[in-house]
Motif scaffolding. Structure first.
Motif, PDB file in Angstrom:
ATOM      1  N   LEU A  29       0.837  -1.207   0.000  1.00 52.02           N
ATOM      2  CA  LEU A  29       0.000   0.000   0.000  1.00 52.02           C
ATOM      3  C   LEU A  29       0.865   1.248   0.000  1.00 52.02           C
ATOM      4  CD1 LEU A  29      -2.719  -1.234   2.498  1.00 52.02           C
ATOM      5  CD2 LEU A  29      -2.856  -1.112   0.013  1.00 52.02           C
ATOM      6  N   ALA A  30       2.028   1.179   0.653  1.00 51.76           N
ATOM      7  CA  ALA A  30       2.967   2.301   0.596  1.00 51.76           C
ATOM      8  C   ALA A  30       3.474   2.505  -0.827  1.00 51.76           C
ATOM      9  CB  ALA A  30       4.142   2.045   1.544  1.00 51.76           C
ATOM     10  N   ILE A  31       3.706   1.410  -1.545  1.00 44.38           N
ATOM     11  CA  ILE A  31       4.118   1.500  -2.947  1.00 44.38           C
ATOM     12  C   ILE A  31       3.027   2.185  -3.771  1.00 44.38           C
ATOM     13  CG2 ILE A  31       4.640   0.154  -5.013  1.00 44.38           C
ATOM     14  CD1 ILE A  31       6.931   0.111  -3.060  1.00 44.38           C
ATOM     15  N   THR A  32       1.767   1.847  -3.483  1.00 45.90           N
ATOM     16  CA  THR A  32       0.647   2.464  -4.203  1.00 45.90           C
ATOM     17  C   THR A  32       0.646   3.973  -3.997  1.00 45.90           C
ATOM     18  OG1 THR A  32      -0.597   0.437  -3.744  1.00 45.90           O
ATOM     19  CG2 THR A  32      -1.837   2.316  -4.585  1.00 45.90           C
ATOM     20  N   LYS A  33       0.837   4.406  -2.750  1.00 42.91           N
ATOM     21  CA  LYS A  33       0.895   5.842  -2.457  1.00 42.91           C
ATOM     22  C   LYS A  33       2.090   6.483  -3.158  1.00 42.91           C
ATOM     23  CE  LYS A  33      -0.230   9.638  -0.059  1.00 42.91           C
ATOM     24  NZ  LYS A  33       0.457  10.673  -0.809  1.00 42.91           N
ATOM     25  N   ALA A  34       3.215   5.780  -3.182  1.00 40.36           N
ATOM     26  CA  ALA A  34       4.419   6.320  -3.820  1.00 40.36           C
ATOM     27  C   ALA A  34       4.198   6.569  -5.309  1.00 40.36           C
ATOM     28  CB  ALA A  34       5.594   5.360  -3.612  1.00 40.36           C
ATOM     29  N   LEU A  35       3.449   5.693  -5.959  1.00 41.69           N
ATOM     30  CA  LEU A  35       3.158   5.895  -7.383  1.00 41.69           C
ATOM     31  C   LEU A  35       2.420   7.207  -7.604  1.00 41.69           C
ATOM     32  CD1 LEU A  35       2.010   2.293  -8.416  1.00 41.69           C
ATOM     33  CD2 LEU A  35       4.188   3.389  -8.970  1.00 41.69           C
ATOM     34  N   LEU A  36       1.443   7.498  -6.764  1.00 39.72           N
ATOM     35  CA  LEU A  36       0.666   8.724  -6.916  1.00 39.72           C
ATOM     36  C   LEU A  36       1.500   9.952  -6.584  1.00 39.72           C
ATOM     37  CD1 LEU A  36      -2.745   7.577  -5.388  1.00 39.72           C
ATOM     38  CD2 LEU A  36      -2.003   7.537  -7.763  1.00 39.72           C
ATOM     39  N   PRO A  52      13.542  -3.621   2.903  1.00 47.29           N
ATOM     40  CA  PRO A  52      12.155  -3.581   3.392  1.00 47.29           C
ATOM     41  C   PRO A  52      11.949  -2.578   4.529  1.00 47.29           C
ATOM     42  CG  PRO A  52      12.911  -5.851   3.183  1.00 47.29           C
ATOM     43  CD  PRO A  52      14.124  -4.968   3.074  1.00 47.29           C
ATOM     44  N   ASP A  53      11.819  -1.339   4.155  1.00 51.21           N
ATOM     45  CA  ASP A  53      11.537  -0.247   5.074  1.00 51.21           C
ATOM     46  C   ASP A  53      10.659   0.733   4.304  1.00 51.21           C
ATOM     47  OD1 ASP A  53      12.361   1.566   7.553  1.00 51.21           O
ATOM     48  OD2 ASP A  53      12.610   2.783   5.742  1.00 51.21           O
ATOM     49  N   LEU A  54       9.498   1.066   4.856  1.00 47.07           N
ATOM     50  CA  LEU A  54       8.517   1.820   4.077  1.00 47.07           C
ATOM     51  C   LEU A  54       9.076   3.127   3.536  1.00 47.07           C
ATOM     52  CD1 LEU A  54       6.491  -0.307   4.865  1.00 47.07           C
ATOM     53  CD2 LEU A  54       4.883   1.490   5.473  1.00 47.07           C
ATOM     54  N   GLU A  55       9.817   3.849   4.340  1.00 48.77           N
ATOM     55  CA  GLU A  55      10.363   5.125   3.885  1.00 48.77           C
ATOM     56  C   GLU A  55      11.308   4.915   2.708  1.00 48.77           C
ATOM     57  OE1 GLU A  55      12.679   9.062   5.705  1.00 48.77           O
ATOM     58  OE2 GLU A  55      12.076   7.420   7.012  1.00 48.77           O
ATOM     59  N   LEU A  56      12.164   3.903   2.819  1.00 51.04           N
ATOM     60  CA  LEU A  56      13.107   3.618   1.734  1.00 51.04           C
ATOM     61  C   LEU A  56      12.394   3.078   0.498  1.00 51.04           C
ATOM     62  CD1 LEU A  56      15.091   1.232   0.341  1.00 51.04           C
ATOM     63  CD2 LEU A  56      16.004   3.510   0.752  1.00 51.04           C
ATOM     64  N   MET A  57      11.386   2.241   0.696  1.00 49.23           N
ATOM     65  CA  MET A  57      10.648   1.676  -0.430  1.00 49.23           C
ATOM     66  C   MET A  57       9.938   2.767  -1.231  1.00 49.23           C
ATOM     67  SD  MET A  57       9.192  -1.670   1.589  1.00 49.23           S
ATOM     68  CE  MET A  57       7.970  -2.127   0.385  1.00 49.23           C
ATOM     69  N   VAL A  58       9.336   3.724  -0.514  1.00 52.37           N
ATOM     70  CA  VAL A  58       8.675   4.840  -1.188  1.00 52.37           C
ATOM     71  C   VAL A  58       9.698   5.656  -1.968  1.00 52.37           C
ATOM     72  CG1 VAL A  58       7.470   7.020  -0.791  1.00 52.37           C
ATOM     73  CG2 VAL A  58       6.739   4.946   0.398  1.00 52.37           C
ATOM     74  N   ARG A  59      10.843   5.914  -1.340  1.00 54.40           N
ATOM     75  CA  ARG A  59      11.880   6.683  -2.028  1.00 54.40           C
ATOM     76  C   ARG A  59      12.351   5.958  -3.288  1.00 54.40           C
ATOM     77  NH1 ARG A  59      18.167   6.890  -1.190  1.00 54.40           N
ATOM     78  NH2 ARG A  59      18.635   8.476  -2.749  1.00 54.40           N
ATOM     79  N   MET A  60      12.469   4.633  -3.220  1.00 52.63           N
ATOM     80  CA  MET A  60      12.975   3.897  -4.372  1.00 52.63           C
ATOM     81  C   MET A  60      11.975   3.864  -5.527  1.00 52.63           C
ATOM     82  SD  MET A  60      16.021   3.296  -3.649  1.00 52.63           S
ATOM     83  CE  MET A  60      16.376   2.389  -5.145  1.00 52.63           C
ATOM     84  N   VAL A  61      10.687   3.978  -5.238  1.00 53.44           N
ATOM     85  CA  VAL A  61       9.713   4.115  -6.329  1.00 53.44           C
ATOM     86  C   VAL A  61       9.910   5.462  -7.016  1.00 53.44           C
ATOM     87  CG1 VAL A  61       7.259   4.381  -6.868  1.00 53.44           C
ATOM     88  CG2 VAL A  61       8.011   2.538  -5.366  1.00 53.44           C
ATOM     89  N   GLU A  62      10.012   6.520  -6.221  1.00 49.83           N
ATOM     90  CA  GLU A  62      10.213   7.857  -6.785  1.00 49.83           C
ATOM     91  C   GLU A  62      11.532   7.936  -7.544  1.00 49.83           C
ATOM     92  OE1 GLU A  62       7.793  10.074  -3.126  1.00 49.83           O
ATOM     93  OE2 GLU A  62       9.981  10.036  -3.156  1.00 49.83           O
ATOM     94  N   PHE A  71       5.633   6.337   7.098  1.00 47.48           N
ATOM     95  CA  PHE A  71       6.491   7.309   6.430  1.00 47.48           C
ATOM     96  C   PHE A  71       5.721   8.614   6.302  1.00 47.48           C
ATOM     97  CE2 PHE A  71       4.092   5.339   3.017  1.00 47.48           C
ATOM     98  CZ  PHE A  71       3.777   6.394   2.171  1.00 47.48           C
ATOM     99  N   VAL A  72       6.465   9.699   6.138  1.00 51.49           N
ATOM    100  CA  VAL A  72       5.848  11.013   5.991  1.00 51.49           C
ATOM    101  C   VAL A  72       5.474  11.205   4.526  1.00 51.49           C
ATOM    102  CG1 VAL A  72       6.166  13.498   6.239  1.00 51.49           C
ATOM    103  CG2 VAL A  72       7.140  11.934   7.938  1.00 51.49           C
ATOM    104  N   CYS A  73       4.226  11.528   4.296  1.00 53.54           N
ATOM    105  CA  CYS A  73       3.703  11.622   2.931  1.00 53.54           C
ATOM    106  C   CYS A  73       4.119  12.919   2.239  1.00 53.54           C
ATOM    107  CB  CYS A  73       2.176  11.554   2.949  1.00 53.54           C
ATOM    108  SG  CYS A  73       1.508  10.009   3.567  1.00 53.54           S
TER     109      CYS A  73
END
Length: 723
Positions: free
Chosen positions: A26-33, A156-166, A194-196
């Motif tokens: 779900l964090a990946i989904t938010k990162a895409l947006l 596997p860390d939400l903050e890092l995973m979101v950053r890696m999508v971006e 993670f902070v959005c």
């Protein structure tokens, strides 16, 4: 689909400064947006199903951003969507399950990799691997190398995973190369926060349309002679650009340690397990600080030779922690050190398992010999003691089971859900084989593959989703009887229509195909397909056990439209009717393809719809009637044929109350959904007449209450005194 993601949808709307709490996918989904994605597509499959599920249900919010979402019929159609990024500055992401999905998408991916992309293109791939996986044990790495696609494997860390999508979108655009984002099961389900950031509406979208198409450019097509130039550009320009971007943006992480003579190079997705293993030896703390320096590869392909050499310089040895085989990263590291003239010893598969999932224990068992040889001054006692305790505990459990049971604990294979409409079909297949003889059965991917386990043990091969009919093509001409292929309606639309049915018709094959039409792609979370029941049908019959799947008979019309002449549709729960239809298919003089459609809605979907409906009626004090099946223990013969023919988890055993009948008797326990299979089997197989059917009425009306009291009075009058 009946599953609601309302809470998740609200989190997708969160803006800058707010905190997201949830799981990885779900964090990946938010990162895409947050990355300004313009289009998203995919094919469902664990462990990334929620990405597409959530986006499909977030239609209103995505419409505000102008993002297009497409639920694709298979992985090939999803991969082909990325063609939008070849000419246009559109960021796109598609998703599917593991390397088996990549195999389906291979044609489109190869043609995408050749010319490259202008808009960032990501493939979110759910790497379903290891002991809990449901696919063949292969990895994505080889495909990324083969096609020169980027491979991101985030820690596997939400903050890092979101950053890696971006960063993945930026890396893709910097190197004009599509990128895999590999997510293991643990990464998809790891929880954190993670902070959005604010979601970004793409510059070109459904709300901001392009006025003109791109200019014709032959060099962007995968035709000769362009493809020869593409190959040169891959190695001369695109991969070097990717390596520069990886270094400049610090996409790989260096965690310094107190020792400098040895180190560890690890795939990002395995970082958490590595830290857990180091903790057992007292070489890392609860916050991840390690005694040994670690180079964490969030981008595993391409590797950056200068970075690898810089990390290894001055060290006597490094351990490469790389899951799966062949050991691509280990070979690349060894070659890099050789070319840089470094004498650092490289360890990896010499101490770690060649195959299988790298759990904390698996990594710890590899660390022990590596550290014993390369760091003999370290006290490895705590870790070795922990490993010894695990061995002792396993031995004690095995010994206890052996002494208590007199034999090893029997395997408990997975099985169908209670009331599944596919279970009666396989009961009918077993019964039909008693009359027509043994049959070669080509199984398929899906819930129905559980029939390969006991008590059915039906199925000779599984070759791919929707490929069962195609997989028996080499057997049919070589065997006396007709062959049987099984596939679900999800497999039929995914691949079976073209690779199986069309081929069988073209070649005039004499075979039998059973399509299990439960209305959904069920094994991956009951996603809807083109033949799913529409909302009007489901609303009209919220609590009925009936064949309400696809009132438009889409599959039947499709089959007739392409030339199927022998076609039957049978209610899945009518075992005797299904048995007779199967026998007819195996014995009819008609020598073409014979298709039986077993129709019955997925029981999980029915329960998700009916339970709230029943609860609402009960709350309002309205009448509710449900079916209850049971076994008359005085009649049960105790031979348990009913269980061997059904396998239903609610049909089990209990001690016989009759001292003259020592064998356990069958019983129906709580959890029965009233599908009626037990009675159908008893009738079709001529078993003992011990099953009964009753109706349980809640909130009965006045007439029913009066009739009940009258019946009770008559029964008391007819009973002998004292009973």
């Amino acid at each position: 689909m009946e599953v609601s993601f309302s809470k998740e949808l609200e989190q997708l709307r969160q803006g800058a400064g707010s905190t997201f709490h949830g799981e990885g996918i779900l964090a990946i989904t938010k990162a895409l947006l947050q990355s300004g994605v313009a289009y998203v597509g995919g094919y469902q499959g664990a462990p990334v199903s929620h990405l597409l599920d959530v986006l499909v249900q977030a239609e209103d919010h995505l419409a505000e951003l102008g993002v297009h979402v497409e639920a694709c019929s298979n992985e090939a159609s999803a991969a082909a969507m990325l063609g939008a990024s070849i000419h246009y500055p559109l960021r796109g992401a598609v998703t599917w399950k593991s390397v088996v999905g990549t195999n389906v998408a291979a044609d489109a991916l190869s043609n995408l990799a050749s010319p490259g992309v202008r808009g960032g293109a990501l493939i979110i791939i759910g790497d379903d691997y290891g002991e809990g996986a449901s696919v063949v044990q292969e990895r994505t790495y080889a495909f990324a190398m083969k096609s020169s696609l980027l491979l991101i494997d985030p820690r596997p860390d939400l903050e890092l995973m979101v950053r890696m999508v971006e960063e993945g979108f930026a890396l893709s655009e910097a190197s004009n190369t599509a990128a895999f984002v590999q997510l293991r099961i643990r990464a998809c389900h790891v929880r954190g926060s993670f902070v959005c950031k604010d979601n970004i509406a793409p510059a070109v979208s459904r709300r901001a349309l392009m006025s003109d198409p791109a200019a014709f450019d032959y060099s962007r097509l995968t035709h000769a002679p362009s493809i020869f130039e593409h190959e040169k550009i891959k190695t001369a320009e695109r991969l070097p650009a990717a390596r520069r971007h990886i270094l400049e943006r610090g996409l790989n992480e260096l965690f310094a340690g107190s020792r400098e003579d040895i180190g560890i190079i690890v795939q990002g997705g395995l970082y958490n397990a590595l830290i857990g293993a180091l903790q057992q030896f007292g070489l890392a703390d609860a916050f991840g600080a390690s005694t040994l320096p670690i180079l964490n590869l969030n981008v595993t392909y391409p590797l950056v030779p200068e970075q690898i050499a810089g990390f290894c310089r001055g060290k006597q040895a490094v351990l490469v922690v790389e899951e799966g085989q062949p050991e691509f990263i280990e070979q690349d590291v060894a070659l890099t050190l050789h070319r840089h003239g470094l004498a650092t010893a490289v360890h990896g598969k010499d101490v770690l398992p060649m195959a299988g999932e790298y759990s904390v224990e698996a990594i710890a068992r590899g660390l022990a010999p590596f550290l014993t040889r390369r760091a003999p001054d370290l006290d490895l006692g705590p870790g070795l003691h922990w490993l010894g305790e695990l061995d002792a505990r396993r031995g004690a459990v095995a010994a206890a089971l052996e002494s208590g049971l007199g034999r090893p604990l029997p395997a408990r294979p997975p099985g169908f859900c209670t009331g599944c409409p596919e279970r009666p079909v396989f009961a009918a297949v077993k019964l039909a084989q008693q009359r027509v003889g043994k049959v070669h059965i080509a199984a398929d991917i899906g819930c129905h593959s559980f029939a390969t386990f006991e008590p059915f043990s039906l199925g000779h091969t599984i070759l791919g989703f929707g490929m069962s009919l195609a997989s028996r093509a080499g057997v049919s001409p070589m065997i006396e009887g007709r062959t049987l292929a099984i596939m679900g309606d999800g497999g039929f639309w995914h691949n079976g229509l073209l690779t199986g049915v069309e081929s069988a018709l073209y070649n005039g094959d004499d075979a039998v195909l059973v399509i299990l039409k439960n209305g959904y792609t069920s094994a991956t979370g009951t996603q809807e397909i083109i033949s799913s029941p529409d909302e009007e049908v489901k609303a009209a019959a919220p609590n009925k056990q009936q064949s309400l799947v696809d009132r438009n008979v889409t599959i039947e019309k499709t089959l007739r439209g392409i030339g199927v002449r022998w076609l039957r549709t049978v209610d899945s729960y009518r075992v005797d009717t299904m048995r007779k239809t199967l026998e007819e298919a195996f014995t009819t003089p008609f020598a073409g393809l014979k298709v039986i459609i077993a129709e019955g809605e997925c029981q999980l979907e029915r329960q998700r719809r009916s339970k709230p409906w029943v609860a609402g009626r009960l709350k309002r004090g309205e009448r509710v009637e449900r079916v209850k099946y049971g076994v008359d223990e005085d009649v049960c013969s105790g031979d348990h044929s009913c269980i061997r023919l059904s396998g239903c988890p609610t049909l089990t055993l209990k001690d016989s109350p009759d001292p003259l009948k020592p064998d356990p008797v069958a019983t129906v326990i709580d959890g029965c959904v009233g599908c009626g299979l037990c009675g159908e089997n008893a009738h079709a197989a001529t078993l003992c007449p011990s099953f009964y059917r009753g109706e349980v009425v809640q909130n009965p009306g006045p007439a029913e209450r009066f009739l009940h009291r009258l019946r009770q009075a008559v029964i008391r009058m007819l009973q002998p005194a004292g009973e």
